[in-house]
Design an enzyme around this catalytic site. Structure first.
Site, PDB file in Angstrom:
ATOM      1  N   ARG A  90      38.517  29.861  40.702  1.00 31.60           N
ATOM      2  CA  ARG A  90      40.121  29.494  40.843  1.00 31.60           C
ATOM      3  C   ARG A  90      40.628  29.869  42.110  1.00 31.60           C
ATOM      4  O   ARG A  90      41.628  28.994  42.272  1.00 31.60           O
ATOM      5  CB  ARG A  90      40.518  30.554  39.814  1.00 31.60           C
ATOM      6  CG  ARG A  90      42.276  30.697  39.840  1.00 31.60           C
ATOM      7  CD  ARG A  90      42.325  31.366  38.590  1.00 31.60           C
ATOM      8  NE  ARG A  90      41.984  30.929  37.291  1.00 31.60           N
ATOM      9  CZ  ARG A  90      41.947  31.848  36.224  1.00 31.60           C
ATOM     10  NH1 ARG A  90      42.064  33.097  36.039  1.00 31.60           N
ATOM     11  NH2 ARG A  90      41.304  31.192  35.119  1.00 31.60           N
ATOM     12  N   TYR A  91      40.273  30.528  42.888  1.00 28.50           N
ATOM     13  CA  TYR A  91      40.875  30.796  43.913  1.00 28.50           C
ATOM     14  C   TYR A  91      40.111  30.367  45.514  1.00 28.50           C
ATOM     15  O   TYR A  91      38.662  30.063  45.306  1.00 28.50           O
ATOM     16  CB  TYR A  91      41.192  32.597  44.431  1.00 28.50           C
ATOM     17  CG  TYR A  91      41.988  33.188  43.403  1.00 28.50           C
ATOM     18  CD1 TYR A  91      43.130  33.006  43.486  1.00 28.50           C
ATOM     19  CD2 TYR A  91      41.148  33.988  42.359  1.00 28.50           C
ATOM     20  CE1 TYR A  91      44.058  33.705  42.441  1.00 28.50           C
ATOM     21  CE2 TYR A  91      42.157  34.677  41.484  1.00 28.50           C
ATOM     22  CZ  TYR A  91      43.344  34.330  41.253  1.00 28.50           C
ATOM     23  OH  TYR A  91      44.235  35.129  40.453  1.00 28.50           O
ATOM     24  N   ARG A  94      37.043  33.030  46.596  1.00 27.24           N
ATOM     25  CA  ARG A  94      36.245  34.152  45.788  1.00 27.24           C
ATOM     26  C   ARG A  94      36.047  33.388  44.589  1.00 27.24           C
ATOM     27  O   ARG A  94      36.749  32.700  44.080  1.00 27.24           O
ATOM     28  CB  ARG A  94      36.997  35.404  45.638  1.00 27.24           C
ATOM     29  CG  ARG A  94      38.338  35.294  45.506  1.00 27.24           C
ATOM     30  CD  ARG A  94      39.159  36.481  45.757  1.00 27.24           C
ATOM     31  NE  ARG A  94      40.438  36.619  45.278  1.00 27.24           N
ATOM     32  CZ  ARG A  94      41.521  36.156  45.568  1.00 27.24           C
ATOM     33  NH1 ARG A  94      41.381  35.067  46.569  1.00 27.24           N
ATOM     34  NH2 ARG A  94      42.710  36.154  45.030  1.00 27.24           N
ATOM     35  N   CYS A 103      27.953  43.693  26.385  1.00 27.42           N
ATOM     36  CA  CYS A 103      28.792  44.571  26.968  1.00 27.42           C
ATOM     37  C   CYS A 103      28.320  46.073  26.283  1.00 27.42           C
ATOM     38  O   CYS A 103      27.830  45.946  25.209  1.00 27.42           O
ATOM     39  CB  CYS A 103      30.299  44.764  26.478  1.00 27.42           C
ATOM     40  SG  CYS A 103      30.864  43.194  27.421  1.00 27.42           S
ATOM     41  N   CYS A 107      35.570  45.355  23.258  1.00 26.73           N
ATOM     42  CA  CYS A 107      36.925  45.853  23.025  1.00 26.73           C
ATOM     43  C   CYS A 107      37.490  44.763  22.378  1.00 26.73           C
ATOM     44  O   CYS A 107      37.446  43.687  22.463  1.00 26.73           O
ATOM     45  CB  CYS A 107      37.452  45.770  24.348  1.00 26.73           C
ATOM     46  SG  CYS A 107      36.372  46.674  25.788  1.00 26.73           S
ATOM     47  N   CYS A 110      39.572  42.121  24.058  1.00 29.08           N
ATOM     48  CA  CYS A 110      38.756  41.272  24.984  1.00 29.08           C
ATOM     49  C   CYS A 110      39.385  39.902  25.125  1.00 29.08           C
ATOM     50  O   CYS A 110      39.650  39.053  24.287  1.00 29.08           O
ATOM     51  CB  CYS A 110      37.531  41.113  24.386  1.00 29.08           C
ATOM     52  SG  CYS A 110      36.315  40.333  26.002  1.00 29.08           S
ATOM     53  N   ARG A 112      37.670  37.356  26.618  1.00 27.62           N
ATOM     54  CA  ARG A 112      36.642  36.414  26.704  1.00 27.62           C
ATOM     55  C   ARG A 112      35.712  36.608  25.387  1.00 27.62           C
ATOM     56  O   ARG A 112      34.446  36.257  25.483  1.00 27.62           O
ATOM     57  CB  ARG A 112      35.981  36.856  27.969  1.00 27.62           C
ATOM     58  CG  ARG A 112      35.393  35.865  28.901  1.00 27.62           C
ATOM     59  CD  ARG A 112      34.792  36.346  30.002  1.00 27.62           C
ATOM     60  NE  ARG A 112      35.762  36.217  31.137  1.00 27.62           N
ATOM     61  CZ  ARG A 112      35.483  37.170  32.230  1.00 27.62           C
ATOM     62  NH1 ARG A 112      34.403  38.032  32.419  1.00 27.62           N
ATOM     63  NH2 ARG A 112      36.601  37.113  33.272  1.00 27.62           N
ATOM     64  N   ASP A 270      46.726  39.589  27.940  1.00 32.23           N
ATOM     65  CA  ASP A 270      47.031  38.270  27.665  1.00 32.23           C
ATOM     66  C   ASP A 270      47.223  37.697  26.509  1.00 32.23           C
ATOM     67  O   ASP A 270      46.871  38.537  25.350  1.00 32.23           O
ATOM     68  CB  ASP A 270      45.372  37.637  28.131  1.00 32.23           C
ATOM     69  CG  ASP A 270      45.153  37.975  29.614  1.00 32.23           C
ATOM     70  OD1 ASP A 270      45.784  37.982  30.346  1.00 32.23           O
ATOM     71  OD2 ASP A 270      43.919  38.033  29.603  1.00 32.23           O
ATOM     72  N   ASP A 307      48.254  37.490  34.316  1.00 28.46           N
ATOM     73  CA  ASP A 307      47.345  36.737  34.576  1.00 28.46           C
ATOM     74  C   ASP A 307      47.870  35.287  34.040  1.00 28.46           C
ATOM     75  O   ASP A 307      47.851  35.237  32.483  1.00 28.46           O
ATOM     76  CB  ASP A 307      45.787  37.106  34.260  1.00 28.46           C
ATOM     77  CG  ASP A 307      44.704  36.223  34.967  1.00 28.46           C
ATOM     78  OD1 ASP A 307      44.977  35.439  35.875  1.00 28.46           O
ATOM     79  OD2 ASP A 307      43.666  37.068  34.735  1.00 28.46           O
ATOM     80  N   LYS A 314      46.501  35.773  38.955  1.00 29.29           N
ATOM     81  CA  LYS A 314      47.417  36.834  38.926  1.00 29.29           C
ATOM     82  C   LYS A 314      48.338  36.698  39.753  1.00 29.29           C
ATOM     83  O   LYS A 314      48.446  36.429  40.855  1.00 29.29           O
ATOM     84  CB  LYS A 314      46.380  38.187  39.170  1.00 29.29           C
ATOM     85  CG  LYS A 314      45.240  38.321  38.573  1.00 29.29           C
ATOM     86  CD  LYS A 314      44.354  39.010  39.071  1.00 29.29           C
ATOM     87  CE  LYS A 314      43.039  39.252  38.317  1.00 29.29           C
ATOM     88  NZ  LYS A 314      41.890  37.918  38.578  1.00 29.29           N
TER      89      LYS A 314
HETATM   90  C1  LIG Z   1      40.806  38.205  38.858  1.00 26.07           C
HETATM   91  C2  LIG Z   1      39.998  37.030  39.046  1.00 26.07           C
HETATM   92  C3  LIG Z   1      39.326  37.059  40.541  1.00 26.07           C
HETATM   93  C4  LIG Z   1      39.549  37.989  41.579  1.00 26.07           C
HETATM   94  O1  LIG Z   1      40.929  38.374  41.830  1.00 26.07           O
HETATM   95  P1  LIG Z   1      41.226  39.357  42.896  1.00 26.07           P
HETATM   96  O2  LIG Z   1      42.864  39.312  42.873  1.00 26.07           O
HETATM   97  O3  LIG Z   1      40.871  38.776  44.076  1.00 26.07           O
HETATM   98  O4  LIG Z   1      41.076  40.765  42.497  1.00 26.07           O
HETATM   99  C5  LIG Z   1      38.624  35.947  40.887  1.00 26.07           C
HETATM  100  N1  LIG Z   1      38.549  34.780  40.240  1.00 26.07           N
HETATM  101  C6  LIG Z   1      38.987  34.829  38.852  1.00 26.07           C
HETATM  102  C7  LIG Z   1      38.846  33.860  38.140  1.00 26.07           C
HETATM  103  C8  LIG Z   1      39.918  36.025  38.430  1.00 26.07           C
HETATM  104  O5  LIG Z   1      40.272  36.129  37.235  1.00 26.07           O
HETATM  105  S1  SF4 Z   2      36.887  43.613  27.811  1.00 25.85           S
HETATM  106 FE1  SF4 Z   2      35.383  42.101  27.012  1.00 25.85          FE
HETATM  107  S2  SF4 Z   2      34.093  41.761  28.525  1.00 25.85           S
HETATM  108 FE2  SF4 Z   2      35.100  43.660  29.130  1.00 25.85          FE
HETATM  109  S3  SF4 Z   2      33.923  45.308  28.428  1.00 25.85           S
HETATM  110 FE3  SF4 Z   2      35.392  44.754  26.786  1.00 25.85          FE
HETATM  111  S4  SF4 Z   2      34.225  43.255  25.413  1.00 25.85           S
HETATM  112 FE4  SF4 Z   2      33.139  43.049  27.368  1.00 25.85          FE
END
Ligand SMILES: *Cc1c(COP(=O)(O)O)cnc(C)c1O
Ligand code: SF4
Length: 381
Positions: A90-91, A94, A103, A107, A110, A112, A270, A307, A314
């Site tokens: 995305r960025y 990184r 996991c 949670c 979550c 995801r 989220d 986010d 973010k």
């Molecule tokens: C959060 C996130 C990052 C890391 O973001 P930082 O602001 O550098 O901590 C990188 N890629 C994705 C897709 C993210 O959601």
């Molecule tokens: S938030 Fe989602 S991915 Fe993170 S530890 Fe909990 S269940 Fe696993």
């Protein structure tokens, strides 16, 4: 089998166990199991003090999750921004690298859920194409290993992945995103720390949400990581009935510093399917930051972010400290709501000396520091 692996095996996870332990109707428990399986390991289970407490809410399935079937499963558009399986890019510099679907605890909030717990959705088969993508994209200098939880892998598997990343010259730092220090601190063993510290710089971001999660076990785990030279950060999610209270957050942040964990992010929850009952107002979050800044160590204050739905990344939020700002001055208020004025400084004709490429001193023009209105683009959601 290691202790932490045994503890995962001993987790509460079947419909029968959920019905019996938490007094949930069988049909509801079945529907919840279908929606997102439960996994509550005995350590985290032992932190529950009473039904509905902040620990319970984070891990025990709740029928309210089923009311929320219309929300997005991937609000952050992680899948749309995935050029190859297991990578979200995305960025600019990184990338997020998903290495397992498993996991130490599932949670309920979550974001995801669409992938977590499902071996097919985050598969080892995707690792090779992910490595190749990371090798090819020389602009990536920071890789964030996530999942699932990367510390669900064995030390040997984790080491293989890290070695492969370390063989890529442009990858400067490796980050692990792991909830293990909080939810299953027994995973942080001397062997793991000894392995990780061979591959520095390694950073780890963990995820504590409530002061009750800071126990002798989790304190020891975080201290071991810090002793191995791994800077540990914390990403908290603001959640109703868990930590939507300035005093609770302050206590958590101060306690984290004592175990050498540096608060990094505080997220708005989220807009994700099955978890909207955790959402709070934005004012609640701003008020928490207002009650931290100035009142306690700056080290204890995370960046408060949303986010952005739709994959905007973010975006930081701050209480408004700027009362007035023009060419001449900025008028600010401090944490006590007292007003202060700071004269603006016009540096457009003040050259700053920088060292030119061939060692010669070069003069560089600095542009006028003025606030420009951002170009606004309508984003569809
Ligand atoms: C959060 C996130 C990052 C890391 O973001 P930082 O602001 O550098 O901590 C990188 N890629 C994705 C897709 C993210 O959601
Ligand atoms: S938030 Fe989602 S991915 Fe993170 S530890 Fe909990 S269940 Fe696993």
């Amino acid at each position: 089998m290691e202790l932490w692996q045994q503890m995962i095996r001993d987790s509460v996870h079947t419909v029968d166990q959920i019905v019996e332990k938490f007094n949930i109707d069988r049909k509801v428990a079945e529907d919840l199991d279908e929606f997102f399986q439960a996994r509550i390991n005995p350590y985290y289970l032992s932190l529950i003090r009473y039904p509905g407490d902040p620990i319970w809410r984070q891990c025990v399935p709740d029928k309210i999750e089923l009311d929320d079937i219309d929300s997005d499963e991937d609000p952050l558009m992680e899948d749309a921004m995935s050029p190859v399986p297991n990578i979200t890019h995305r960025y600019p510099d990184r990338a997020l690298f998903l290495v397992t679907s498993q996991c130490g605890l599932y949670c309920r909030f979550c974001t995801r859920k669409r992938k977590v717990g499902d071996y097919e959705k985050i598969s080892m088969k995707g690792l090779e194409s992910a490595f190749q993508y990371l090798e090819k994209h020389t602009e990536i200098r920071d890789v964030i290993m996530s999942g699932g939880d990367p510390l669900m892998l064995t030390d040997a598997m984790l080491e293989k992945i890290i070695q492969r990343l370390r063989a890529i010259p442009h990858i400067e730092i490796i980050r692990l995103g792991s909830k293990m220090p909080c939810v299953l601190p027994h995973r942080i063993t001397p062997q793991l720390c000894n392995m990780l510290k061979k591959y520095h710089p390694i950073y780890l971001n963990t995820h504590f949400n409530h002061p009750w999660e800071i126990t002798p076990e989790s304190s020891k785990a975080c201290t071991m990581l810090a002793d191995a030279g791994i800077p540990v950060g914390n990403q908290m999610v603001l959640m109703k009935g868990v930590n939507d209270n300035p005093e609770v957050v302050k206590e958590l942040m101060q306690k984290l510093l004592r175990i050498r964990v540096r608060p990094y992010y505080m997220y708005m929850a989220d807009e994700t399917k099955g978890a909207n009952h955790f959402r709070t107002s934005i004012e609640t979050g701003l008020n928490i930051i207002e009650n931290l800044r100035g009142h306690t160590s700056g080290l204890a204050i995370p960046h408060f972010v949303i986010d952005a739905p739709g994959g905007g990344g973010k975006i930081p939020l701050l209480p408004n400290y700027v009362v007035h700002f023009d060419d001449e001055k900025i008028i600010l208020r401090n944490y006590q709501k007292k007003i202060f004025s700071y004269k603006n400084y016009h540096d457009n004709h003040n050259p700053v000396k920088t060292n030119g490429k061939n060692g010669k001193t070069k003069q560089k023009e600095i542009k006028v520091a003025k606030i420009e209105l951002p170009v606004l683009e309508e984003v569809e959601n």
